[in-house]
Scaffold this active site. Structure first.
Site, PDB file in Angstrom:
ATOM      1  N   ALA A 185      38.309 -13.592  22.838  1.00 34.85           N
ATOM      2  CA  ALA A 185      38.481 -12.834  21.577  1.00 34.85           C
ATOM      3  C   ALA A 185      39.361 -13.542  20.548  1.00 34.85           C
ATOM      4  CB  ALA A 185      38.998 -11.418  21.813  1.00 34.85           C
ATOM      5  N   ALA A 186      39.772 -14.778  20.823  1.00 39.05           N
ATOM      6  CA  ALA A 186      40.588 -15.504  19.836  1.00 39.05           C
ATOM      7  C   ALA A 186      39.771 -15.731  18.562  1.00 39.05           C
ATOM      8  CB  ALA A 186      41.057 -16.829  20.415  1.00 39.05           C
ATOM      9  N   GLY A 187      38.527 -16.170  18.732  1.00 42.30           N
ATOM     10  CA  GLY A 187      37.658 -16.419  17.581  1.00 42.30           C
ATOM     11  C   GLY A 187      37.314 -15.125  16.855  1.00 42.30           C
ATOM     12  N   ASP A 188      37.061 -14.072  17.618  1.00 40.45           N
ATOM     13  CA  ASP A 188      36.696 -12.784  17.002  1.00 40.45           C
ATOM     14  C   ASP A 188      37.851 -12.253  16.155  1.00 40.45           C
ATOM     15  OD1 ASP A 188      34.460 -13.021  18.655  1.00 40.45           O
ATOM     16  OD2 ASP A 188      35.372 -11.831  20.255  1.00 40.45           O
ATOM     17  N   GLY A 215      44.017 -26.331  15.502  1.00 37.47           N
ATOM     18  CA  GLY A 215      44.050 -25.606  14.230  1.00 37.47           C
ATOM     19  C   GLY A 215      42.667 -25.298  13.703  1.00 37.47           C
TER      20      GLY A 215
HETATM   21  O1  RIB Z   1      34.190 -13.464  22.109  1.00 34.95           O
HETATM   22  C1  RIB Z   1      34.538 -12.813  23.292  1.00 34.95           C
HETATM   23  C2  RIB Z   1      33.483 -11.813  23.670  1.00 34.95           C
HETATM   24  O2  RIB Z   1      32.279 -12.501  23.940  1.00 34.95           O
HETATM   25  C3  RIB Z   1      33.769 -11.033  24.925  1.00 34.95           C
HETATM   26  O3  RIB Z   1      34.507  -9.862  24.674  1.00 34.95           O
HETATM   27  C4  RIB Z   1      32.383 -10.785  25.496  1.00 34.95           C
HETATM   28  O4  RIB Z   1      32.008  -9.454  25.522  1.00 34.95           O
HETATM   29  C5  RIB Z   1      31.433 -11.639  24.654  1.00 34.95           C
HETATM   30  O5  RIB Z   1      30.785 -10.883  23.725  1.00 34.95           O
END
Ligand code: RIB
Length: 310
Positions: free
Chosen positions: A250-253, A225
């Site tokens: 990309a989970a964090g993004d 979590g």
């Molecule tokens: O957070 C994931 C990303 O980290 C990927 O898409 C990669 O390009 C790096 O920037």
């Protein structure tokens, strides 16, 4: 709805699915390699756009076909990319990513044009900062540019969200005071504070970042979590959705973007973090960076299915 501006990186991800992450000196085989639009900044902008946010992105790409792939992906997600900077003589950022059978990744980034995004580019696009309410930053562009953008944004009275990934060798202490919300994961928290990655250090680490000057800290903990330390909502743990991860890229993004999307609608940080957990939960069940990001209706259906299963 408030306007979001993402200032940051764009990469094309070269993704290899592997059985296990190669050890030092080990050679392994991957069945395939896929090119997927990625980059922490672009993933955040894409996720905000897919959710329905009013979002613009400022970043730098090269004069190559990888740039076209990125701009197309962001355009489809509804991101305003009209101020994207093409840097002559630079290549678009590249990331080499292995994803193992547990869904965990390891990433090497070649920054290319991302490294050329400068203070001057911020100055030349000041109108974008002025027009936006929430500014999201990460650290795949020069730290000096992030520092300048955050300071400028604060001077203009904007809300600054910093995803401190990847943590640079030298993190400027001055930056903390310009950050309203910081969202490190456990590893980043440890790198920023010097505290080891233990359960009791999560709360200590978050408190330390707040003492440095960050107003609210949200630490993401994967399947455990997240932990919120906020002057407004207090301290609390937010549970994760139980899903089977196939790729955590990309989970964090998308968590950061979902947070901004909710704040753009004047939701509180706790509600925003709960929503962001559901977005990340969907992302980890799919392969790739921007290819895994859901639209708002999918998120709502996903939340409903969990409610019904209770
Ligand atoms: O957070 C994931 C990303 O980290 C990927 O898409 C990669 O390009 C790096 O920037």
């Amino acid at each position: 709805m408030k306007k979001i501006l993402v200032i940051g990186s764009l990469n094309v991800d070269m993704v290899m699915n592997v059985d296990h992450t190669p050890a030092v000196g080990e050679t392994i085989l991957a069945d395939t390699m896929t090119f997927i639009p990625g980059g922490k900044g672009a993933n955040q902008a894409c996720a905000a756009g897919c959710l329905g946010a009013d979002v613009m992105m400022l970043g730098a790409v090269g004069n190559d076909s990888y740039a076209d792939m990125q701009l197309e992906s962001l355009g489809k997600a509804g991101v305003d990319v009209s101020h994207m900077i093409r840097k002559d003589g630079e290549t678009t950022g590249l990331a080499v990513i292995t994803v193992n059978s547990e869904g965990d990744n390891s990433i090497v980034v070649v920054p290319g044009a991302n490294a050329a995004l400068s203070r001057k580019d911020i100055d030349q696009n000041m109108e974008l900062l002025e027009r936006s309410d929430i500014i999201i930053l990460q650290l795949e562009i020069p730290t000096d540019t992030v520092l300048y953008a955050a300071k400028t944004a604060k001077t203009l009275g904007k809300t600054v969200i910093l995803d401190p990934a990847p943590v640079p060798k030298v993190f400027p202490r001055e930056l903390y005071q310009y950050v309203d919300i910081m969202k490190p994961n456990e590893t980043e928290l440890s790198m920023l504070t010097g505290l080891s990655c233990t359960e009791e250090n999560i709360e200590k680490g978050a408190a330390q970042l707040r003492r440095y000057g960050v107003r609210e800290v949200l630490v993401t903990l994967g399947e455990k979590g997240s932990f919120l330390d906020s002057g407004i909502c207090g301290k609390c743990r937010i549970p994760a959705y139980a899903v089977t991860a196939v790729d955590t890229t990309a989970a964090g993004d998308s968590f950061t973007a979902a947070l901004a999307f909710m704040l753009a609608q004047d939701k509180g940080l706790l509600e925003a973090a709960e929503f962001a957990s559901s977005v990340s939960a969907i992302v980890v069940t799919r392969k790739g960076a921007q290819s895994s990001i859901p639209a708002l209706d999918e998120v709502l259906r996903f939340q409903e299915s969990f409610q019904n299963a209770k």
